[in-house]
Structure formats: structure tokens, C-alpha cells
Enzyme design. Structure first.
Site, PDB file in Angstrom:
ATOM      1  N   ILE A 663      50.819  36.843  32.405  1.00 55.49           N
ATOM      2  CA  ILE A 663      50.151  37.070  33.683  1.00 55.49           C
ATOM      3  C   ILE A 663      51.008  38.041  34.493  1.00 55.49           C
ATOM      4  O   ILE A 663      52.181  37.781  34.746  1.00 55.49           O
ATOM      5  CB  ILE A 663      49.962  35.732  34.431  1.00 55.49           C
ATOM      6  CG1 ILE A 663      49.055  34.798  33.607  1.00 55.49           C
ATOM      7  CG2 ILE A 663      49.383  35.961  35.824  1.00 55.49           C
ATOM      8  CD1 ILE A 663      47.691  35.364  33.229  1.00 55.49           C
ATOM      9  N   LEU A 664      50.428  39.164  34.869  1.00 54.56           N
ATOM     10  CA  LEU A 664      51.215  40.239  35.488  1.00 54.56           C
ATOM     11  C   LEU A 664      51.535  39.978  36.952  1.00 54.56           C
ATOM     12  O   LEU A 664      52.545  40.445  37.460  1.00 54.56           O
ATOM     13  CB  LEU A 664      50.466  41.570  35.342  1.00 54.56           C
ATOM     14  CG  LEU A 664      50.356  42.084  33.899  1.00 54.56           C
ATOM     15  CD1 LEU A 664      49.395  43.262  33.827  1.00 54.56           C
ATOM     16  CD2 LEU A 664      51.721  42.471  33.349  1.00 54.56           C
ATOM     17  N   GLY A 736      44.405  39.846  29.461  1.00 53.17           N
ATOM     18  CA  GLY A 736      43.342  40.249  30.395  1.00 53.17           C
ATOM     19  C   GLY A 736      42.542  39.046  30.864  1.00 53.17           C
ATOM     20  O   GLY A 736      42.271  38.128  30.092  1.00 53.17           O
ATOM     21  N   GLU A 739      37.100  38.403  32.631  1.00 52.01           N
ATOM     22  CA  GLU A 739      35.838  37.718  32.368  1.00 52.01           C
ATOM     23  C   GLU A 739      35.990  36.210  32.155  1.00 52.01           C
ATOM     24  O   GLU A 739      35.085  35.445  32.457  1.00 52.01           O
ATOM     25  CB  GLU A 739      35.158  38.290  31.106  1.00 52.01           C
ATOM     26  CG  GLU A 739      35.456  39.739  30.846  1.00 52.01           C
ATOM     27  CD  GLU A 739      34.405  40.706  31.332  1.00 52.01           C
ATOM     28  OE1 GLU A 739      33.271  40.285  31.601  1.00 52.01           O
ATOM     29  OE2 GLU A 739      34.728  41.896  31.458  1.00 52.01           O
TER      30      GLU A 739
END
Lengths: 777, 327
Positions: A663-664, A736, A739
Site C-alpha cells: 500500500i503506497l 492496485g 476496483e
């Protein structure tokens, strides 16, 4: 990995990646300084307004523009009779493919009307208001025919397409013999699920501002999720080399899939600018937004499962019937998630389409996975109740240790941890196993849960880093920030990769003049762009290392490149950190103002196989060549309170736990998951576009009557991530999260409604009429 | 939106004269409905006469009850202590309507003239008898989930969208109107709105150029003990699927007087005298409330998609009466 150094292996010092950094563009946004695509006041700018069709099927008999042309300020009115000719149109398959058009039909190229809201004229005037009024004065007479509004119309011809989703997915899939397995299964269940039409409804509507810089060179300020894809589409439409079409999107007010492709209004605006010889700006009205950039199609799914008495799945058969346009075979690929979510030995899926007078639907907020998960996750709940097994337990009994659809091992999967942590945070163990048995005064209380999953699509992109001797850097990639935090997270990645503080980084995106990045869609942006930025930084360090070891004045003179490491901007020997120097000293000595590096980041299967992927599309067959199946997983837990007399359902508690790789940014990631889950709650409880069955025209195309959740509909939401380390995805280990937050949400809500009431509503959205009217099954 | 001229005046007689004397002229106060409909080309006015400076103001106790100036804003009235204390149904109906931004703009008079949200009315590409008399009503067998089950006709089943009007209908409010000649008349709110019949384009008894000056709500025990319950598709910022404004005066378990009106289900604010008759003199029990609710929807004529409103309207009314009698 062999082909790229992995971020987590080469960056031992904890940095800013992962930290809850505030948005770097936040101040500009709240000060009104962030310029969205319709906010470029170009000299000589004129305004375009679309006139759209009142009918859904037929032909234009005549267009009378005389009255409109008399209005002051009207510059020109374009129709199918005078639209400047295009090199290609999507009206034929070859043109559609070259353009990459989301729809095999371009309005205003003939007199044919295929759907209500189809553009029939584009009015250009010196002000928006004058263009709007002139549009109302354009008189169009039609020869109307009776339209077909949906696949449910008896006149709609139903057919089984060979391919769906623009050729990207199969219309029929078979794994093992599901029919035979079903026949011998002790437990058999069939359920029918319907889903309303949903519209993306980003806050910023679609907009285009086009300026022809020369007869063969155009710049377009566009509201798009991908400047490169729009550039490719326009260059094919116009017959221009790609580098003569420049597309710019600095800020985006949401997209959610509808801005993932180049839709008709964009090229029509570009042609209008050509026709009038001035820059033209066109912004869709909210009403036009409903018929200009696609939607999620109305659909019915029938899911049949066979299981053992212990609740082990033996067979899954999925059928979907949905509405598509007169030309395209578009359907969301719902069955993909059903094929892989649980360990089931057999699977079969069929798609059926019915043509109607609607525009082509398109990817909409977790396309395929969102409605597909609604079916499988409600059916799993049914199975749990029928067998008297806890819904969480039934999922664990069917836990897929590898991808059932391909047999590949997962690159990583933290779903067990997601279940366990989510259940703990939520208090799942306090659930009364009996449905309809928990009360809060007059209200019925229900707990529901569901699994989420979303694939890591194959993608790649490039980035450029320019590191300056004074200790700052400019980092560039032609990516898009939908508002979710791309500017911020890429600043963090660049900061750690370069050993600089985030305020020394300027990250630039959203311009085809910058290195090519993929569309922000399909959850690929964070993974692809972050690894591109990281790789570009590695390139800078390689160049500087080469300089240092050739520089007699450097402490690293004559060292071997492979012995040199970079730590917080300092080049030093791996074995003797005291021997080294910082990059600023090295560059100043060499008289260099800056050093530039470029990097190519691969994401998903392309990273693992080392084979380049097609940057224009998120998926290609590289995925089947990869050793691993790559997915994010998560679990949602939901409490609802249902008023059985009034039919209202309120979500009162929410917990989501996801395993989505690195998780960035803890803050922007949490916000993104909250937003996606709210989309899901909207689809579950209220979002529905109504299309009149006789006129094939929407009757609630505005935000007053198309309901999306308001603050009062949403409780405090608990969001956590499982610390997940995936070495196969990309250099950053990022999966990512665009979604996955929406996948499974509508099922979690529906399952909670069932637990509360004992009524199973399989028809989304679950509005009060369905609570009152639904019979228990 | 067409071009229009704009006039602002502080005098009611100038305003009414301007509207009466000019073809296509209309009053504008908050403009929250008018401008919306003009942008949709549903209404096209050549002149707008701004009445915001006209002194139709004030929220005050009078001998006849509470008098509210027609140009008071929804938010100010909804939060006013006299309204909150003596007419809770009125306060609740206002504060559950629209959004804070709209309530800050919209006037009381304009709110009573708010037009339907029927999707066929709001889109000029559809036929609509209300907008274009004689063109037809696609709602009859179309998207009618949120349309009216009471007071409809073959020509029109558009739902009256108001909340305040429902509370005012229940509590015997009277409107004071004034025409271009300065002549004033009083009209009970229940007679102000009309059912569509064969002329759905006519929604109220307001004459051309006539203005709403004020609203007066009589003081009563059933007004002090009143409430407004609104059921909708989302928790806020949505029109009612069904709503109920109720007032009760209960003494020793017996109902001495009752007031009932339904919203979201009628072509006008739906006062139910039949329900009130059943309630009055009866014991304040759920059985009584159920019987009253059945009477309130006895004349319902649901269409395919709005059948649920027959049950929902009754349940909403029963719930409101239960909550009010328990309070």
C-alpha cells in the site's frame, strides 16, 4: 526477480512510501488552482453544445437550423451533412479496431438514429449560454420507428456471442463437466439475479477543449482516464501521426470507467474546432452524460450450483443475459470471478445478448467482478443457510489454494487473514445464526459478509526522472490522477527511490508529451506507474555510479558498479558505507546541472514473464504464460438495520479488510477503499437508471432522481489492509486497489438484508418496494 | 434556457402588474424549481419578475394562528422556535426536504408551487399532458414507480412532490393570496392544489398574476402534537416514496381530534378526512390506526410499478400515528 530489482529488497531504510502523506495536490484543489480540462481559457475560445436525439430509432428527415443561426453569437452548426470528413470511423470493424473505439458507431456520420440522446448536431457559439439556446432552436424532424428498449422486450433477438467485452472475453467457458457434476451433486440450487442499469456519474462530466495549432496538429484538453489512449484514437480518426495529436489531462474529477475510452463527443468537438477554425470547448450536461459515455448494462444472471452435504462446491453453471447496442457485443465478463473465487472442480458459463436501441455499455466500477460477485456471494450465502453452516465457514471450506480457473498458484493471497481480521474487527462471532431473529426495537438487524477479488492485469509504462544537482527532482509519466492520489503516491515513490524528501519532488502527469503510461483503469495505474518511476530512478543511479567510478576525485573511483549501493541519495560501497559521497557532490564536481534517467515498469504477467505487454490494453495472452495467477483479495462485513414496515435498509456498520500487495499511502488507500465500498452500497441499495420500455429513453437522468448515497446513508467505515509482500507482481509489489473495494459489496449488503429479514432480494437495487414486496424463498 | 428579461421590484402591486401584463412572464423568488425547469426547457419565460424584495415576511403568532410570510426561506421557518414548538410536523417537513443549500434559497410560497419530479414531465422529448396538453401520458404504462396512486387520472399520475404542503394540508393551513388589483382572498391549502382530471396543466387555483402573501396555521392541540414521517430511497436529499403528516389530541387513551395527510402518493397533498373520522373518538391503538390507514388509501389506483405504495402509505401512516401517540 531477475529482470528488475525489487523495491523492497533494495530499499532497506523505511521511507515515506506507505505513510499517510497528505495529498500533494490537495492545497491547489481546495484553492481552486487545480485546472481541470474544461478550465483552459484559450484565446478565441468558442463553446460547443450538443443537440441530441429525441427519438431512439429512426431517421433524421430534416434539420432546420435557420432559426438557431439567427441567434446572436452563433458561429456554426454542424450536423451529419457538414461534419468535416474523418480518415476513419468506427462504423466498420477495421475502423473501430484502429480507433480503439468503445462503440462501433459514430453519430453525425449519417441520418440514422440508433439511440435516444444520440448527438444530431453540434452548435458552436461565442458563449455557452448562446450555444445552449441555439441548440434548443434547432428543429429536427424524424421518421421515428418503434425502438427496442432492452433484452427483456419480446421483440429483442437474443443470441449467444462468441466473444464479449469487445472481444476480450469468451462468450462460452467450460472447465470439466459441470452438468454431470451437478446431476450427481447432493445439493442443487439455482437462483436468478438481476442488476439495474448503473451510470458512472463522475462529479466532473465529460469535456473536451480542442485547439488546432496547425492544419495537421491538434491539442486536446480532455477529461480522460488515459491521455495516450485518447491520442491513439484521435490520430486514427483524423489520419494524423500520433505525435501530431497532443492530449492533456492534468486533473480529473472522477471517471470510474466512463472516461476510459474516446467517446463520440470528443472527436466531434475536435472536428468542430477544425470547421470553425477556433478552439472549441464542449462540456456534457448531466443529462447528456447519461447517453454519452456508456453505462453498466441491465442484466440477468442465473447461477446454478451443486455441492456436497458438507458444503463443498462440485459444480457452478453461470448464465448471463444482457442488453447491448445494435452493433457491439458488449457485456461485462461477470463469470471470471465466479470461475476462480472458490475451489470448484467444474465450471460452465454462457453469455446471451439482446440488441436494443441503446448506446454500447462499457466498463463501470469493477466491471464484471461487481455484478458477478453479487451472484456467487449471495448463492454461497444461500448454501450456508441451507446447510446450517456459518457463511464465513462455508467460504473457508471452499478456499481456493490455487487459481481454479487456470491451475496456477497465486502470486500471493491473504484472504484467510482478511477473513480473520475482518471477522474480529466486526464481531462476526456474535452473529445469531438464525435469520430474522435479531431486533433493535422495530428494526431488524442483520449481519452479512462477502469475499472480494480483483485481478492484477498485465500492463506496462514508462517514466522519466530528472535529478538536479541542487537536490530536487522532476519526475514525469503520462499517467492520470482520477482524484485518487496518483500525484501523491508517485511523489512518495520518487522520494524514496531518490533518497529525497517529498517536497523536493515535482511529479508531472497527464500529457502525451510525457513518457507513455497506461490508462488509469482496471486498477493498473499505481502498480505500473510506481514501478516505472522506480525503474527510472534506478537508471539515474546507474548513470551516476558509472560517473563516480570513472571520476578520480570520487571516493568510489575504480570501484565495481555492482559493489555500489545507494542509500538516501548517497552512493557508497555495499561493504563499506563510509566510502562514498552524495550525488550532489558528484554532480557539482562534474559540472552537471542534472541527470536524466528513464524506466520501464512492468506490471502483472509482463513483469513475471519478462515479456512486454500491449500498453494500449490491460489484458493480453501474456497472462496465460505467467507462472502465477495474480489477484487482490478482501472481505467485507456489513451490518444493516431494516425497517420491515417501511422497507428501508440502512447500513449501520462496515468493515473491509484487503490484501492488495504494498500500500503506497495509508491515507489515500483508505479513502479509495471507502469510496469504492460506497459505490457498492449505492449499487446495492439505490442506484438505478430507469429506461422507458416504449421510448427506450431514460426517465431519471439527473442526480436528483438517480440516487447515489449521501453522507446520511453511510456509517463510519473501518478499513484495514493485510501486510502483503508479493514479489511476482512488479518491482514495487503493488497490486492496485481501484476496483476491489466495490467487489462483493452488494452481496455483503444483500446477505445482511437476508440475515435481518429472512427475505432474499436478488434484484438490485434493494429499494423499499422490494423489501415490502419480496416473498421469502 | 431561452433569453429572458429580468425585473426586480419591492412592491407587490408592481410585481403582479408586470406578470399580468406581460405574456410569458413569471415570478421568481428562490428560483430553485423555476431555473431548473427553464434549463430543461420545460418552462420558457420571456420575463422573470423577482419578488424577493417584496415584504411578504415574518413568522409571528396572530389571533388566527401562526402567520408565515410567503417569502420566508424554508430553513428559517423550519428552525423557528414557534414552528418547532407549536407545529412540529411543519418544522420536520421542511427540514427533511431538499438539501440545506436549497432550503436556504427556497421560499415558502415557491415551495408550495414546486412542480412534479415525474421524469416524463421533466424531459421535453417525451409526450406529457401536463407540459403539452393532449400529447399523452407515457407514465401510465411506463416508469411509474414513484408516481401517484391517489388522485390520478388517465391524463396524468404525476406525484405532487412537496413535504411542507402535506403538513400544511393536515393542519388546516390557509393561504392569503393577492392579485394584480390588490384584491386579497383566503384559500385553505387543501383547496389550493387541484387533482389533474382532464387538465393536468392546471395544478393550483392560483390565477395568473396572483401571489401567495402568507400562510396561516391555526393553533390546535393536534398541531402542537404533530409529526411528519418521510420514507425515501435514500436517507436524505430524496423525494418521498410515501410520507405522512399527522396530528393527534389524545386524552385518556381516546383520540379527541386527529389530522392526517399523505405525501408522495397523491397528485396533490392528500388530506384524508376518512382516516380522521375513524380516528376521532376512537381509542389510540394500532388497530384504530390500521383501520384509518386502510380508509386513507381506499381509493388508490396503483399502476404496475407503484403498487407497493398502497402498503407503504398505510405503514407510513400507522408508524407516524404509533410514534406520535407514544411520544
Amino acid at each position: 526477480m531477475e529482470n528488475e530489482p525489487a523495491f523492497f529488497e533494495t530499499s532497506p531504510t523505511p521511507g515515506v512510501v506507505g505513510q499517510p502523506l497528505n495529498r500533494v495536490d490537495g492545497r491547489d484543489k481546495v484553492m481552486g488552482k487545480a485546472k481541470y480540462s474544461a478550465e483552459y481559457p484559450l484565446p478565441g475560445l468558442v463553446y460547443g453544445v450538443l443537440k441530441t436525439s429525441d427519438i431512439a430509432k429512426g431517421r433524421i428527415q430534416s434539420i432546420d437550423t435557420s432559426l438557431a443561426l439567427k441567434e446572436p453569437g452563433v458561429v456554426q452548426i454542424l450536423t451529419h451533412l457538414n461534419l468535416p470528413k474523418l480518415a476513419k470511423t468506427p462504423n466498420d470493424p477495421e475502423g473501430k479496431k484502429a480507433i480503439g473505439a468503445p462503440m462501433g458507431f459514430l453519430p453525425m456520420t449519417s441520418d440514422v438514429i440508433h439511440y435516444a440522446g444520440q448527438p444530431v448536431a453540434l452548435i458552436v457559439a461565442d458563449t455557452f449560454e448562446r450555444a445552449t439556446q441555439a441548440a434548443a432552436l434547432v428543429r429536427v424532424s424524424y421518421a421515428a420507428e418503434a425502438p427496442i428498449a432492452a433484452y427483456t422486450d419480446k421483440r429483442a433477438e437474443l443470441f449467444n456471442p462468441e466473444k464479449i467485452q469487445d472481444g476480450k472475453a469468451d462468450g462460452y467457458t467450460r472447465r470439466g463437466d459441470a452438468r454431470a457434476a451437478l446431476a450427481s451433486a447432493p445439493i442443487k440450487m439455482t437462483a436468478v439475479y438481476t442488476h439495474a442499469i448503473n451510470h458512472h456519474n463522475p462529479m466532473e462530466p465529460g469535456s473536451t477543449t480542442a485547439i488546432w495549432e496547425a492544419p495537421d496538429r491538434v491539442t486536446v484538453y480532455e477529461s480522460t482516464q488515459g491521455v495516450t489512449r485518447t491520442q491513439k484514437s484521435l490520430s486514427a480518426y483524423l489520419g494524423l501521426p500520433q505525435d501530431q495529436v497532443r492530449v492533456i489531462t492534468k486533473f480529473l474529477g472522477g471517471g470510474f470507467g466512463c472516461k476510459g475510452s474516446c467517446w463520440p463527443h470528443t472527436v466531434l468537438t475536435v472536428q468542430a474546432a477544425k470547421a470553425v477554425g477556433r478552439p472549441v470547448k464542449l462540456v456534457l450536461s448531466r443529462k447528456q452524460q447519461f447517453t454519452s459515455m456508456g453505462h453498466r448494462e441491465d442484466q440477468t444472471q442465473t447461477l446454478t450450483l451443486g455441492a456436497s452435504k458438507e458444503g463443498k462446491l462440485l459444480a457452478l453453471i453461470h448464465e448471463k443475459t444482457s442488453t447491448t447496442s445494435p452493433w457491439d457485443n458488449y457485456a461485462e465478463a461477470n463469470s471470471k470471478i465466479i470461475n476462480l473465487l472458490y475451489d470448484c472442480p467444474t465450471f460452465e458459463s454462457h453469455y446471451q445478448l439482446g440488441r436494443a436501441n441503446v448506446m454500447t455499455s462499457t466498463f463501470t466500477r469493477a466491471p464484471g467482478e461487481a455484478p458477478g460477485s453479487f451472484a456467487i456471494e449471495c448463492s454461497m450465502d444461500d448454501l450456508a443457510y441451507q446447510l446450517g453452516i456459518d457463511p464465513l465457514e462455508i467460504r473457508l471450506r471452499n478456499y481456493a489454494e490455487k487459481d481454479p480457473s487456470t491451475g496456477q498458484p497465486w502470486s500471493s493471497k491473504s484472504l484467510r487473514q482478511c477473513y480473520a481480521r475482518g471477522a474480529e474487527l466486526f464481531g462476526w462471532s456474535k452473529r445469531n445464526p438464525k435469520a430474522g431473529a435479531t431486533r433493535n426495537g422495530r428494526l431488524l438487524v442483520g449481519y452479512g459478509m462477502a469475499t472480494a477479488s480483483y485481478p492484477v492485469h498485465n500492463s506496462q509504462g514508462t517514466a522519466r526522472v530528472r535529478l538536479y544537482a541542487d537536490g530536487h527532482a522532476v519526475v514525469q509519466a503520462g499517467a492520470t490522477d482520477l482524484g485518487t492520489g496518483t500525484y501523491t503516491v508517485m511523489t512518495q515513490v520518487a522520494a524514496d527511490s531518490l533518497g529525497l524528501a517529498p517536497d523536493k519532488i515535482r511529479f508531472e502527469l497527464g500529457d502525451t508529451k510525457l513518457p507513455t503510461a497506461p490508462n488509469s483503469g482496471g486498477s493498473v495505474a499505481a502498480g505500473t506507474v510506481s514501478s516505472s518511476v522506480y525503474m527510472a530512478a534506478q537508471d539515474v543511479w546507474e548513470r551516476l555510479t558509472k560517473m563516480a567510478i570513472k571520476d578520480p576525485k570520487s571516493p568510489l573511483f575504480q570501484a565495481k558498479a555492482e559493489d555500489v549501493a545507494v542509500e538516501k541519495g548517497r552512493l557508497q560501497l555495499k561493504k563499506n558505507a563510509s566510502k562514498g559521497e552524495d550525488f550532489m557532490a558528484l554532480m557539482k564536481r562534474a559540472g552537471l546541472d542534472d541527470v536524466e534517467g528513464t524506466g520501464q515498469g512492468k506490471y502483472g504477467a509482463g513483469y513475471e514473464t519478462g515479456r512486454p505487454s500491449n500498453p494500449a490494453g490491460p489484458q493480453n495472452n501474456t497472462e496465460s504464460e505467467a507462472k502465477h495467477s495474480m489477484h487482490s483479495f478482501g472481505a467485507h462485513f456489513c451490518e444493516v438495520q431494516v425497517d420491515p414496515d417501511l422497507g428501508t435498509v440502512r447500513v449501520t456498520r462496515w468493515v473491509s479488510v484487503h490484501g492488495a500487495g504494498r500500500i503506497l499511502n495509508a491515507k489515500t488507500a483508505r479513502s479509495q477503499i471507502i469510496g469504492g465500498s460506497i459505490f457498492g452500497i449505492g449499487a446495492a441499495l439505490m442506484e438505478a437508471t430507469a429506461r422507458d420500455p416504449h421510448y427506450a429513453r431514460y426517465t431519471n437522468a439527473d442526480l436528483g432522481d438517480y440516487h447515489i448515497p449521501v453522507n446520511a446513508d453511510i456509517p463510519d467505515m473501518t478499513v484495514e489492509f493485510i501486510d502483503e509482500h508479493d514479489p511476482y507482481i512488479n518491482a514495487m509489489g503493488v497490486k492496485g486497489i481501484g476496483e476491489i473495494s466495490m467487489v462483493g459489496v452488494s452481496a455483503a449488503v444483500a446477505n445482511a438484508v437476508f440475515h435481518a429479514t429472512g427475505k432474499r432480494v436478488r434484484d438490485l437495487p434493494i429499494t423499499p418496494d422490494k423489501i415490502l414486496g419480496t416473498k421469502a424463498v | 434556457m431561452n433569453n429572458f428579461s429580468y425585473l426586480q421590484t419591492a412592491q407587490a402591486k408592481d410585481a403582479t402588474a408586470a406578470v399580468t401584463g406581460t405574456k410569458g412572464a413569471a415570478f421568481i423568488a428562490g428560483g430553485t424549481t423555476l431555473l431548473d425547469l427553464m434549463k430543461l426547457n420545460v418552462e420558457n419565460h420571456s420575463q422573470l419578475v423577482d419578488i424577493n424584495l417584496v415584504p411578504f415576511k415574518g413568522i409571528e403568532q396572530t389571533a388566527d394562528g401562526l402567520r408565515i410570510g410567503a417569502l420566508e426561506r424554508m430553513s428559517d421557518v423550519g428552525e423557528h422556535p414557534l414552528v418547532v414548538q407549536n407545529y412540529p410536523a411543519v418544522s420536520q417537513s421542511l427540514l427533511q426536504a431538499a438539501s440545506p443549500q436549497l432550503r436556504n434559497m427556497a421560499s415558502i410560497g415557491g415551495n408550495l408551487l414546486q412542480r412534479t419530479r415525474c421524469g416524463y414531465f421533466r424531459d421535453v422529448a417525451f409526450p406529457c399532458n401536463k407540459r403539452n396538453p393532449g400529447s399523452g401520458c407515457p407514465a401510465q404504462d411506463g416508469e411509474n414507480r414513484n408516481l401517484a396512486i391517489l388522485g390520478g387520472s388517465k391524463a396524468c399520475i404525476a406525484t405532487h412532490p412537496g413535504d411542507l404542503s402535506v403538513a400544511l394540508a393536515a393542519l388546516d393551513a390557509v393561504l392569503l393570496l393577492e392579485n394584480a388589483k390588490g384584491k386579497q382572498r383566503r384559500v385553505p391549502l387543501v383547496d389550493f392544489h387541484v387533482v389533474p382530471g382532464t387538465t393536468p396543466q392546471r395544478e393550483t387555483v392560483l390565477e395568473p398574476g396572483e401571489l401567495i402573501v402568507s400562510v396561516t396555521i391555526p393553533a390546535a392541540a393536534h398541531a402542537r402534537k404533530s409529526m411528519y414521517l418521510k420514507v425515501r430511497d435514500r436517507a436524505s436529499y430524496a423525494f418521498a416514496l410515501a410520507s405522512a403528516a399527522v396530528g393527534l389530541d389524545v386524552q385518556g387513551g381516546q383520540i379527541r381530534s386527529a389530522r392526517v395527510a399523505l405525501g408522495g402518493v397523491g397528485t396533490k397533498p392528500w388530506r384524508s378526512v376518512a382516516a380522521e373520522k375513524i380516528l376521532t373518538g376512537a381509542p389510540a391503538t394500532e388497530a384504530t390506526f390500521r383501520a384509518a390507514a386502510a380508509a386513507a388509501v381506499r381509493d388508490a389506483q396503483p399502476r404496475e410499478q407503484n403498487r407497493f405504495k398502497v402498503e407503504l402509505a398505510q405503514n407510513t401512516l400507522v408508524r407516524a400515528l404509533l410514534e406520535l401517540s407514544a411520544a
